[in-house]
Design a protein around this motif. Structure first.
Motif, PDB file in Angstrom:
ATOM      1  N   HIS A 107      10.798   1.600  72.649  1.00  0.00           N
ATOM      2  CA  HIS A 107      11.883   0.638  72.866  1.00  0.00           C
ATOM      3  C   HIS A 107      11.343  -0.764  72.587  1.00  0.00           C
ATOM      4  O   HIS A 107      11.177  -1.574  73.509  1.00  0.00           O
ATOM      5  N   PRO A 108      11.051  -1.074  71.315  1.00  0.00           N
ATOM      6  CA  PRO A 108      10.322  -2.301  70.981  1.00  0.00           C
ATOM      7  C   PRO A 108      11.075  -3.596  71.293  1.00  0.00           C
ATOM      8  O   PRO A 108      10.446  -4.646  71.377  1.00  0.00           O
ATOM      9  N   ASN A 109      12.388  -3.536  71.460  1.00  0.00           N
ATOM     10  CA  ASN A 109      13.160  -4.761  71.682  1.00  0.00           C
ATOM     11  C   ASN A 109      13.603  -4.938  73.128  1.00  0.00           C
ATOM     12  O   ASN A 109      14.349  -5.871  73.438  1.00  0.00           O
ATOM     13  N   GLN A 110      13.147  -4.044  74.017  1.00  0.00           N
ATOM     14  CA  GLN A 110      13.633  -4.075  75.394  1.00  0.00           C
ATOM     15  C   GLN A 110      12.610  -4.708  76.335  1.00  0.00           C
ATOM     16  O   GLN A 110      11.402  -4.509  76.201  1.00  0.00           O
ATOM     17  N   VAL A 111      13.132  -5.483  77.284  1.00  0.00           N
ATOM     18  CA  VAL A 111      12.310  -6.014  78.371  1.00  0.00           C
ATOM     19  C   VAL A 111      12.439  -5.072  79.556  1.00  0.00           C
ATOM     20  O   VAL A 111      13.555  -4.730  79.968  1.00  0.00           O
ATOM     21  N   PHE A 112      11.304  -4.629  80.100  1.00  0.00           N
ATOM     22  CA  PHE A 112      11.294  -3.702  81.218  1.00  0.00           C
ATOM     23  C   PHE A 112      10.828  -4.405  82.486  1.00  0.00           C
ATOM     24  O   PHE A 112       9.789  -5.069  82.487  1.00  0.00           O
ATOM     25  N   ARG A 166       7.407  -6.997  77.982  1.00  0.00           N
ATOM     26  CA  ARG A 166       8.014  -6.559  76.727  1.00  0.00           C
ATOM     27  C   ARG A 166       6.907  -6.354  75.694  1.00  0.00           C
ATOM     28  O   ARG A 166       5.765  -6.800  75.889  1.00  0.00           O
ATOM     29  N   LEU A 167       7.258  -5.690  74.614  1.00  0.00           N
ATOM     30  CA  LEU A 167       6.310  -5.430  73.541  1.00  0.00           C
ATOM     31  C   LEU A 167       6.241  -6.646  72.626  1.00  0.00           C
ATOM     32  O   LEU A 167       7.271  -7.141  72.163  1.00  0.00           O
ATOM     33  N   GLY A 168       5.024  -7.125  72.376  1.00  0.00           N
ATOM     34  CA  GLY A 168       4.832  -8.223  71.442  1.00  0.00           C
ATOM     35  C   GLY A 168       4.685  -7.722  70.023  1.00  0.00           C
ATOM     36  O   GLY A 168       4.583  -6.512  69.761  1.00  0.00           O
ATOM     37  N   LYS A 169       4.622  -8.640  69.080  1.00  0.00           N
ATOM     38  CA  LYS A 169       4.531  -8.266  67.663  1.00  0.00           C
ATOM     39  C   LYS A 169       3.131  -7.798  67.277  1.00  0.00           C
ATOM     40  O   LYS A 169       2.951  -7.165  66.254  1.00  0.00           O
ATOM     41  N   GLY A 170       2.146  -8.147  68.109  1.00  0.00           N
ATOM     42  CA  GLY A 170       0.786  -7.731  67.792  1.00  0.00           C
ATOM     43  C   GLY A 170       0.100  -8.635  66.784  1.00  0.00           C
ATOM     44  O   GLY A 170      -0.897  -8.250  66.191  1.00  0.00           O
ATOM     45  N   ASP A 171       0.635  -9.822  66.587  1.00  0.00           N
ATOM     46  CA  ASP A 171       0.049 -10.760  65.604  1.00  0.00           C
ATOM     47  C   ASP A 171      -1.258 -11.346  66.130  1.00  0.00           C
ATOM     48  O   ASP A 171      -1.377 -11.584  67.317  1.00  0.00           O
ATOM     49  N   TYR A 174      -0.865   6.099  78.737  1.00  0.00           N
ATOM     50  CA  TYR A 174      -0.206   6.605  77.531  1.00  0.00           C
ATOM     51  C   TYR A 174       1.304   6.543  77.691  1.00  0.00           C
ATOM     52  O   TYR A 174       2.027   6.112  76.782  1.00  0.00           O
ATOM     53  N   ALA A 175       1.808   6.967  78.849  1.00  0.00           N
ATOM     54  CA  ALA A 175       3.255   6.981  79.082  1.00  0.00           C
ATOM     55  C   ALA A 175       3.828   5.568  79.056  1.00  0.00           C
ATOM     56  O   ALA A 175       4.926   5.344  78.515  1.00  0.00           O
ATOM     57  N   ILE A 176       3.107   4.608  79.633  1.00  0.00           N
ATOM     58  CA  ILE A 176       3.580   3.218  79.619  1.00  0.00           C
ATOM     59  C   ILE A 176       3.633   2.695  78.186  1.00  0.00           C
ATOM     60  O   ILE A 176       4.622   2.084  77.759  1.00  0.00           O
ATOM     61  N   LEU A 177       2.564   2.926  77.433  1.00  0.00           N
ATOM     62  CA  LEU A 177       2.536   2.437  76.053  1.00  0.00           C
ATOM     63  C   LEU A 177       3.631   3.090  75.220  1.00  0.00           C
ATOM     64  O   LEU A 177       4.307   2.415  74.424  1.00  0.00           O
ATOM     65  N   LYS A 178       3.833   4.384  75.398  1.00  0.00           N
ATOM     66  CA  LYS A 178       4.882   5.066  74.640  1.00  0.00           C
ATOM     67  C   LYS A 178       6.255   4.514  74.999  1.00  0.00           C
ATOM     68  O   LYS A 178       7.135   4.385  74.133  1.00  0.00           O
ATOM     69  N   LEU A 179       6.464   4.187  76.269  1.00  0.00           N
ATOM     70  CA  LEU A 179       7.739   3.611  76.698  1.00  0.00           C
ATOM     71  C   LEU A 179       8.036   2.331  75.924  1.00  0.00           C
ATOM     72  O   LEU A 179       9.150   2.146  75.410  1.00  0.00           O
ATOM     73  N   PHE A 180       7.045   1.446  75.814  1.00  0.00           N
ATOM     74  CA  PHE A 180       7.258   0.188  75.112  1.00  0.00           C
ATOM     75  C   PHE A 180       7.413   0.398  73.599  1.00  0.00           C
ATOM     76  O   PHE A 180       8.272  -0.224  72.965  1.00  0.00           O
ATOM     77  N   LEU A 181       6.586   1.267  73.025  1.00  0.00           N
ATOM     78  CA  LEU A 181       6.668   1.496  71.586  1.00  0.00           C
ATOM     79  C   LEU A 181       7.966   2.181  71.197  1.00  0.00           C
ATOM     80  O   LEU A 181       8.457   1.998  70.075  1.00  0.00           O
TER      81      LEU A 181
END
Length: 234
Positions: A173-178, A229-234, A164-171
């Protein structure tokens, strides 16, 4: 604030009581069990905020206890094990553990890790004082910060506290590469120990739950040589 309840599942009575005594001094409420069968009975009750689990248990092994915990609970689980091979650690984390400590260990480090896990877990518990807790939406993903629920295309996906914490981190900061060290430091709230395997295992587990095809992810994308990074989910 109500003291956290910790279940200690360890068949070595001396080690079990040592852990219980030190955690009690830290203000925690502890319960001790000494075999896997008794552990299964205790974890059926959602009374605990953290579990310390020895993998080498009599009657029912620790792997089965961990599987049962992860069927319907997201509480942190810290594994204690005499097995110190890298594959043993990866296996334990892959089964759903949040941390892995090898024996022998120092009681001070164990207490520190317990505190770190509980800080993170409690931080993501629902805040009932908020009238309208925010829901983060991204493509078919929905992360409800008030109820600690994650849905993919309307279907609820049970995640562990770390997932949950990992997913929340990406959501968030949708434009950031970690990078992997950045993810580790943010989610585990510890200085990075270059523990790339820990991050990779949790990312793979998260993908298995939220991606329709984990081998071709659309939400958690790999940026080769850097991290994720977070993808668009397409």
């Amino acid at each position: 604030m109500k003291a956290a309840r910790i279940l200690i599942i360890e068949d070595d009575r001396e080690i079990n009581q040592l852990i219980a005594n030190y955690l009690s001094k830290e203000g925690f409420v502890t319960e001790s069990v000494y075999n896997g069968r008794e552990a299964l009975t205790r974890i059926a009750r959602p009374d605990y905020q953290l579990v310390i689990l020895d993998m080498m248990l009599p009657i029912v092994e620790g792997r089965e206890v961990l599987r049962k915990i992860r069927e319907n609970q997201t509480i942190p689980v810290i594994i204690l094990s005499a097995k110190d091979r890298e594959m043993d650690k990866i296996d334990g984390l892959g089964l759903g553990a949040d941390d892995y400590m090898t024996k022998p260990f120092t009681i001070g480090e164990l207490v520190a890790r317990v505190n770190a896990q509980l800080r993170r877990y409690m931080a993501f518990q629902p805040d009932h004082t908020s009238a309208s807790p925010p829901v983060i939406k991204h493509g078919g993903l929905e992360l409800d910060t008030g109820t600690y629920q994650v849905r993919v295309n309307g279907e609820e996906k049970p995640l562990t506290a770390k997932e949950y914490a990992i997913l929340k981190l990406f959501l968030s900061h949708p434009n950031q590469v970690f990078s992997k060290p950045q993810i580790f430091e943010s989610v585990w709230q510890e200085d990075s120990r270059s523990d790339d395997n820990t991050v990779m295992v949790h990312i793979n587990r998260l993908r298995a739950k939220i991606e329709s095809d984990p081998s071709r992810p659309v939400y958690l994308l790999t940026v080769w040589g850097i991290g994720y990074r977070l993808g668009k989910g397409d």
